[in-house]
Structures are given as structure tokens and as C-alpha cells.
Write an enzyme that holds these catalytic residues in place. Sequence first.
Site, PDB file in Angstrom:
ATOM      1  N   LEU A 145       0.870  -1.414   0.268  1.00 30.52           N
ATOM      2  CA  LEU A 145       0.327   0.075  -0.022  1.00 30.52           C
ATOM      3  C   LEU A 145       0.815   1.405  -0.115  1.00 30.52           C
ATOM      4  O   LEU A 145       2.298   0.812   0.749  1.00 30.52           O
ATOM      5  CB  LEU A 145      -0.769  -0.349   1.719  1.00 30.52           C
ATOM      6  N   ASP A 146       0.184   2.290  -0.829  1.00 31.25           N
ATOM      7  CA  ASP A 146       1.575   3.940   0.067  1.00 31.25           C
ATOM      8  C   ASP A 146       1.628   4.325   0.694  1.00 31.25           C
ATOM      9  O   ASP A 146       0.334   3.609   1.576  1.00 31.25           O
ATOM     10  CB  ASP A 146       0.584   4.506  -1.579  1.00 31.25           C
ATOM     11  N   LYS A 147       2.497   4.753   1.211  1.00 34.13           N
ATOM     12  CA  LYS A 147       2.347   5.335   2.018  1.00 34.13           C
ATOM     13  C   LYS A 147       1.580   5.646   3.365  1.00 34.13           C
ATOM     14  O   LYS A 147       1.763   5.229   4.315  1.00 34.13           O
ATOM     15  CB  LYS A 147       4.065   6.547   1.992  1.00 34.13           C
ATOM     16  N   ARG A 251      -4.943   5.769  -7.798  1.00 35.93           N
ATOM     17  CA  ARG A 251      -4.724   7.179  -7.993  1.00 35.93           C
ATOM     18  C   ARG A 251      -4.930   7.388  -9.373  1.00 35.93           C
ATOM     19  O   ARG A 251      -5.070   8.739  -9.910  1.00 35.93           O
ATOM     20  CB  ARG A 251      -3.356   8.134  -7.700  1.00 35.93           C
TER      21      ARG A 251
END
Length: 318
Positions: A145-147, A251
Site C-alpha cells: 500500500l502507498d505510504k 490514484r
Amino acid sequence: MNSATNQTENNEALQFNIAISAMPERLDKVLAQLMPDHSRGRIQDWIEAGHVLVNGQQVRIRHQVLPGDVVQVWPQARPEELAYEAEDIALDIVAQTDDWLVINKPAGLVTHPGAGNWSGTLLNGLLYHFPQLTQVARAGIVHRLDKDTTGLMVVALTEIAQTHLVRQLQERTVTREYVALCHGFLYGAGCIDLPIGRDARVPVRMATQNAIAPRSARTHYEALEHGLFDRGLAVSSVQCRLETGRTHQIRVHLSSKGHPLLGDEIYGGKALAGAQRQMLHARALAFEDPRTNKTVSFTMDPPADFIAVYEQIQWKTK
């Protein structure tokens, strides 16, 4: 420059006794000659950080080393050498077996070490709490997962489990469902089928057009709610399900349709309704248990900051 005593163990220094016959020379240049395995730039960093002493004193990079001087150096590990060190980082464990665990990742936690984030990651925390993961590729991390994306992730605790779970991802049988808040009114349901690659102009971005080495990417979406914020700014609540798992996929895909996520400044989103990060949460996860071959499913409500943004918007049904 005629002697060096290696005393790096027990946090002791390398010591260099400069020959009486040596010519005066800049400290960084002297050390670059004495320590050819290290770059001059790296040695300069050590000097600036106080890890080098001349005659027991901290000095500057341009300091002139003279005949008879004693230079001590405490070599520092490269950041990437610390990438797989265990760190006491709290984990929110949702479920656990002998083969895997499911965690609820918070915002701000990087999944895997990389440029600019060589420590303090989920991987470092996993190695602390589950030392056996030193024997498993990527410390058991199956997907990322992205930060600043929150929510559910599965981590394998054995090599066999990881192989099984990675195969499920490749076969697209793992269910990964997200909820997002995006700009504008996104209507209906559909599938965004656009390859994603690195943006040729902005390295930190991914792109669907003029991308470097694009790979196939499919995101299924469904509008859940529409709402207004402040002076009539349109917002949609959207459910997304990943068929593939490319970097920044949701995104990038929603932004490509003109609906960037709230708070996602990299892709055109604004800090609307107090959003300080991209409003994206992995709320549902399902996969086949590698041992029992039965499907296990998990859900997780969005965190407090997501809910706070959601509650700032006046919602109406779709």
C-alpha cells in the site's frame, strides 16, 4: 600516510597515522586515498556529521591534514545497508495464523525500504515482531500500500505461504476493495483499463499517457455517494476493486478520468475538507488460505482522519 589500525568493532574507530614525510592535503582527499572502498562524497558526509576527528578534534572537509597528524574515522553504514534491520514498530494485527497475518496499515508508514525511506518501514517492523521472516523473501510482504494509503494487507509468515499468496495475486483471485473520496461527480460503475508506467517528466508520478514501460492495469469502480463541500465543490465517494496491482493504480486511474483523490496533490487533488493525504482506504481483503484452501475475508472501517473529511461533506445518495 603509512599506517591504519582497524578498530571498527565495539564502535571503535579506524585510525590513520599520517607519515612525517607526507605533504599537507585536504582531509577529504586524504581519506579518499586511504579508504578507496568508499566514495569521496560519502567520506565528506562522515566529516560533516562529526564521524571523523583529526588529533581528537572535529574539523571541516577542507581542513589541511599535516605530517604527524592522527586521523580517526568511524565508518557509517549506507542507508540501504540498514534496510533489513529489525525495528520496534507497532503493528495493528487484525488476524494471524501460523502461515500469514493481516494487518491494518496506518497512514505515513512506508511498506518496503527504498530511496529516501531506508528504515522505519513496515518491513522493519515485521522483522522485529516476526524474526523468522529473515528467511522469507521480502520479509513476507506480498503486496504493498502507498505510504499514505491506509487499510488491509496480508503478509506471509512462511516461504510456502508467500509463494501461494503471490500466485493468487498473479491469477487475480485476491479481492482487494478500496473506498476513496474524489473530486467531482463520478457516476455509475465501470472498469478503467489503461496501462500504467513511470511518468517520463516527473519521476515520482505514474502515468497512463507517454509513460515509461507501461504495464496493463484494470480498476473496477462504482460510485457510492455524491456530495458538496463549502461553496458547492463536488465530491464523490467511490468503491474501487483492483484486478491488477500497479503502483498508485487507483490514484492514477481516477485522476485520468478527471477525478483525482482529495488530498492527492501529486495527481491534482486538493486538501479539500481538511484532507492532508490521499483519501484512499483498503477496506476489504479476501484470499484463499494456503493451508486450508478456504477463502478468508476481512473488512476494516476507514481511520479517523478519513472519517473526519467524510463528515465535512454534505452527502446525498447517488
